[in-house]
Design a protein around this motif. Structure first.
Motif, PDB file in Angstrom:
ATOM      1  N   LEU A  17     -12.262  -4.207  -4.843  1.00  0.00           N
ATOM      2  CA  LEU A  17     -13.115  -4.018  -4.397  1.00  0.00           C
ATOM      3  C   LEU A  17     -13.515  -5.503  -3.865  1.00  0.00           C
ATOM      4  CD1 LEU A  17     -13.898  -2.404  -7.762  1.00  0.00           C
ATOM      5  CD2 LEU A  17     -12.631  -1.299  -5.467  1.00  0.00           C
ATOM      6  N   SER A  18     -13.569  -6.569  -4.427  1.00  0.00           N
ATOM      7  CA  SER A  18     -14.868  -7.897  -3.995  1.00  0.00           C
ATOM      8  C   SER A  18     -14.345  -8.583  -2.773  1.00  0.00           C
ATOM      9  CB  SER A  18     -14.569  -8.928  -4.529  1.00  0.00           C
ATOM     10  OG  SER A  18     -14.705  -9.008  -6.056  1.00  0.00           O
ATOM     11  N   ILE A  19     -13.078  -7.888  -1.923  1.00  0.00           N
ATOM     12  CA  ILE A  19     -12.998  -8.544  -0.985  1.00  0.00           C
ATOM     13  C   ILE A  19     -13.386  -7.508  -0.572  1.00  0.00           C
ATOM     14  CG2 ILE A  19     -11.023  -8.524   0.620  1.00  0.00           C
ATOM     15  CD1 ILE A  19      -8.989  -9.630  -1.784  1.00  0.00           C
ATOM     16  N   LEU A  20     -13.143  -6.115  -0.607  1.00  0.00           N
ATOM     17  CA  LEU A  20     -13.486  -4.866   0.825  1.00  0.00           C
ATOM     18  C   LEU A  20     -14.734  -5.068   0.610  1.00  0.00           C
ATOM     19  CD1 LEU A  20     -11.109  -2.461  -0.833  1.00  0.00           C
ATOM     20  CD2 LEU A  20     -10.839  -3.177   0.870  1.00  0.00           C
ATOM     21  N   SER A  21     -15.756  -5.373  -0.344  1.00  0.00           N
ATOM     22  CA  SER A  21     -17.545  -5.392   0.242  1.00  0.00           C
ATOM     23  C   SER A  21     -17.568  -6.387   0.520  1.00  0.00           C
ATOM     24  CB  SER A  21     -17.573  -5.392  -1.909  1.00  0.00           C
ATOM     25  OG  SER A  21     -17.597  -6.614  -2.007  1.00  0.00           O
ATOM     26  N   VAL A  35      -2.327 -16.709  -6.257  1.00  0.00           N
ATOM     27  CA  VAL A  35      -1.486 -15.791  -5.582  1.00  0.00           C
ATOM     28  C   VAL A  35      -1.355 -15.809  -3.601  1.00  0.00           C
ATOM     29  CG1 VAL A  35      -1.149 -13.939  -8.040  1.00  0.00           C
ATOM     30  CG2 VAL A  35      -2.794 -13.915  -5.375  1.00  0.00           C
ATOM     31  N   SER A  36       0.429 -15.510  -3.667  1.00  0.00           N
ATOM     32  CA  SER A  36      -0.355 -15.673  -1.769  1.00  0.00           C
ATOM     33  C   SER A  36      -1.098 -14.958  -1.510  1.00  0.00           C
ATOM     34  CB  SER A  36       1.455 -15.923  -1.195  1.00  0.00           C
ATOM     35  OG  SER A  36       1.682 -14.031  -1.617  1.00  0.00           O
ATOM     36  N   ALA A  37      -1.288 -15.464   0.195  1.00  0.00           N
ATOM     37  CA  ALA A  37      -2.659 -14.119   1.311  1.00  0.00           C
ATOM     38  C   ALA A  37      -1.065 -13.015   0.919  1.00  0.00           C
ATOM     39  CB  ALA A  37      -3.022 -15.099   2.824  1.00  0.00           C
ATOM     40  N   GLN A  38       0.240 -13.478   1.280  1.00  0.00           N
ATOM     41  CA  GLN A  38       0.515 -11.594   1.495  1.00  0.00           C
ATOM     42  C   GLN A  38       0.318 -11.109   0.552  1.00  0.00           C
ATOM     43  OE1 GLN A  38       4.519 -12.863   2.158  1.00  0.00           O
ATOM     44  NE2 GLN A  38       5.313 -10.460   2.636  1.00  0.00           N
ATOM     45  N   ALA A  39       0.157 -11.640  -0.684  1.00  0.00           N
ATOM     46  CA  ALA A  39       0.312 -10.821  -2.263  1.00  0.00           C
ATOM     47  C   ALA A  39      -0.754 -10.464  -1.964  1.00  0.00           C
ATOM     48  CB  ALA A  39      -0.099 -11.631  -3.520  1.00  0.00           C
ATOM     49  N   ILE A  40      -2.126  -9.995  -1.646  1.00  0.00           N
ATOM     50  CA  ILE A  40      -3.271 -10.164  -1.655  1.00  0.00           C
ATOM     51  C   ILE A  40      -3.325  -8.869  -0.562  1.00  0.00           C
ATOM     52  CG2 ILE A  40      -5.412  -9.925  -0.713  1.00  0.00           C
ATOM     53  CD1 ILE A  40      -5.153 -11.550  -3.717  1.00  0.00           C
ATOM     54  N   SER A  41      -2.238  -9.235   0.465  1.00  0.00           N
ATOM     55  CA  SER A  41      -2.483  -8.199   1.845  1.00  0.00           C
ATOM     56  C   SER A  41      -1.681  -7.328   0.665  1.00  0.00           C
ATOM     57  CB  SER A  41      -2.009  -8.788   2.668  1.00  0.00           C
ATOM     58  OG  SER A  41      -1.313  -7.602   3.922  1.00  0.00           O
ATOM     59  N   ILE A  42      -0.593  -7.260   0.511  1.00  0.00           N
ATOM     60  CA  ILE A  42       0.280  -6.083  -0.202  1.00  0.00           C
ATOM     61  C   ILE A  42      -0.795  -5.230  -1.006  1.00  0.00           C
ATOM     62  CG2 ILE A  42       1.761  -5.136  -1.584  1.00  0.00           C
ATOM     63  CD1 ILE A  42       3.267  -8.033  -0.084  1.00  0.00           C
ATOM     64  N   LYS A  44      -3.567  -5.058  -1.684  1.00  0.00           N
ATOM     65  CA  LYS A  44      -5.059  -4.504  -0.929  1.00  0.00           C
ATOM     66  C   LYS A  44      -4.151  -3.156  -0.018  1.00  0.00           C
ATOM     67  CE  LYS A  44      -8.306  -5.216   3.107  1.00  0.00           C
ATOM     68  NZ  LYS A  44      -8.878  -5.542   4.383  1.00  0.00           N
ATOM     69  N   LYS A  45      -3.010  -3.066   0.920  1.00  0.00           N
ATOM     70  CA  LYS A  45      -2.802  -2.071   1.446  1.00  0.00           C
ATOM     71  C   LYS A  45      -2.482  -0.830   0.511  1.00  0.00           C
ATOM     72  CE  LYS A  45       0.916  -1.114   4.403  1.00  0.00           C
ATOM     73  NZ  LYS A  45       2.772  -1.161   4.569  1.00  0.00           N
ATOM     74  N   ARG A  46      -1.674  -1.485  -0.689  1.00  0.00           N
ATOM     75  CA  ARG A  46      -1.207  -0.001  -2.130  1.00  0.00           C
ATOM     76  C   ARG A  46      -2.793   0.608  -1.453  1.00  0.00           C
ATOM     77  NH1 ARG A  46       3.116  -3.686  -5.210  1.00  0.00           N
ATOM     78  NH2 ARG A  46       4.867  -3.771  -3.558  1.00  0.00           N
ATOM     79  N   PHE A  47      -3.344  -0.050  -2.549  1.00  0.00           N
ATOM     80  CA  PHE A  47      -4.735   0.496  -2.855  1.00  0.00           C
ATOM     81  C   PHE A  47      -5.211   0.996  -1.962  1.00  0.00           C
ATOM     82  CE2 PHE A  47      -9.088   0.068  -3.703  1.00  0.00           C
ATOM     83  CZ  PHE A  47      -9.898   0.075  -5.082  1.00  0.00           C
ATOM     84  N   ILE A  48      -5.675   1.024  -0.584  1.00  0.00           N
ATOM     85  CA  ILE A  48      -5.791   1.583   0.482  1.00  0.00           C
ATOM     86  C   ILE A  48      -4.725   3.310   0.090  1.00  0.00           C
ATOM     87  CG2 ILE A  48      -6.479   2.145   2.661  1.00  0.00           C
ATOM     88  CD1 ILE A  48      -7.811  -0.463   2.197  1.00  0.00           C
ATOM     89  N   GLU A  49      -3.771   3.124   0.554  1.00  0.00           N
ATOM     90  CA  GLU A  49      -2.881   3.823   0.641  1.00  0.00           C
ATOM     91  C   GLU A  49      -3.685   4.893  -0.654  1.00  0.00           C
ATOM     92  OE1 GLU A  49       0.923   2.989   0.805  1.00  0.00           O
ATOM     93  OE2 GLU A  49       0.481   1.851   3.449  1.00  0.00           O
ATOM     94  N   ALA A  50      -3.485   4.752  -1.912  1.00  0.00           N
ATOM     95  CA  ALA A  50      -3.510   5.715  -3.004  1.00  0.00           C
ATOM     96  C   ALA A  50      -4.930   5.983  -2.769  1.00  0.00           C
ATOM     97  CB  ALA A  50      -3.554   4.547  -4.086  1.00  0.00           C
ATOM     98  N   GLY A  51      -5.259   5.932  -2.420  1.00  0.00           N
ATOM     99  CA  GLY A  51      -6.975   5.738  -2.457  1.00  0.00           C
ATOM    100  C   GLY A  51      -7.123   6.971  -1.645  1.00  0.00           C
ATOM    101  N   ARG A  52      -6.235   7.091  -0.426  1.00  0.00           N
ATOM    102  CA  ARG A  52      -5.748   7.368   0.083  1.00  0.00           C
ATOM    103  C   ARG A  52      -5.249   9.342   0.203  1.00  0.00           C
ATOM    104  NH1 ARG A  52      -3.302   5.468   4.858  1.00  0.00           N
ATOM    105  NH2 ARG A  52      -5.294   4.440   4.979  1.00  0.00           N
ATOM    106  N   THR A  53      -4.171   8.675  -0.833  1.00  0.00           N
ATOM    107  CA  THR A  53      -3.416   9.852  -0.860  1.00  0.00           C
ATOM    108  C   THR A  53      -4.190  10.507  -2.122  1.00  0.00           C
ATOM    109  OG1 THR A  53      -1.452   8.532  -0.915  1.00  0.00           O
ATOM    110  CG2 THR A  53      -1.307  10.410  -2.703  1.00  0.00           C
TER     111      THR A  53
END
Length: 122
Positions: A17-21, A35-42, A44-53
């Motif tokens: 939420l801090s990143i998205l805001s 953690v790695s930037a890739q982990a953050i990206s993953i 974020k992607k899961r978070f947005i997909e779950a919200g969309r669903t």
């Protein structure tokens, strides 16, 4: 044995939420969380997909399932009522076949079983 998650889900949500805001960047969040930037990206992607669903799931889907369950309950009530009537008939027939009367405390009541009532939602 699987490796435990890097962060608990609550901390991941706060971080995302801090990143998205726009409060922090994904790179800063990765450094802060260790953690790695890739982990953050993953994440974020899961978070947005779950919200969309979650937003795509309409109440109609849950209402349809609820209606199916209500119909099933009504069918079960009817089956129970039918079984009760059959039981009473068999009990009376058994009492007559043995040539004895059923003691009053075991006699079936003269009242008919209650009619099945449909469930009302609302």
């Amino acid at each position: 044995m699987p490796r435990p998650p890097a962060l608990p889900p609550e901390e991941k949500v706060t971080l995302l939420l801090s990143i998205l805001s726009g409060e922090i960047t994904a790179a800063e969040a990765a450094r802060e969380a260790g953690v790695s930037a890739q982990a953050i990206s993953i994440w974020k992607k899961r978070f947005i997909e779950a919200g969309r669903t979650g937003l795509e799931t309409t109440p109609a889907a849950s209402a349809a399932r609820e209606q199916e369950l209500i119909e099933e309950v009504n069918q079960l009530r009817k089956a129970l009522s039918d079984s009760y009537l059959q039981y009473q008939a068999m009990r009376q027939a058994l009492g007559r076949a043995n040539g004895r009367s059923i003691p009053s405390q075991y006699r079936p009541q003269r009242l008919a079983p209650p009619a099945p009532r449909p469930l009302v939602t609302g």
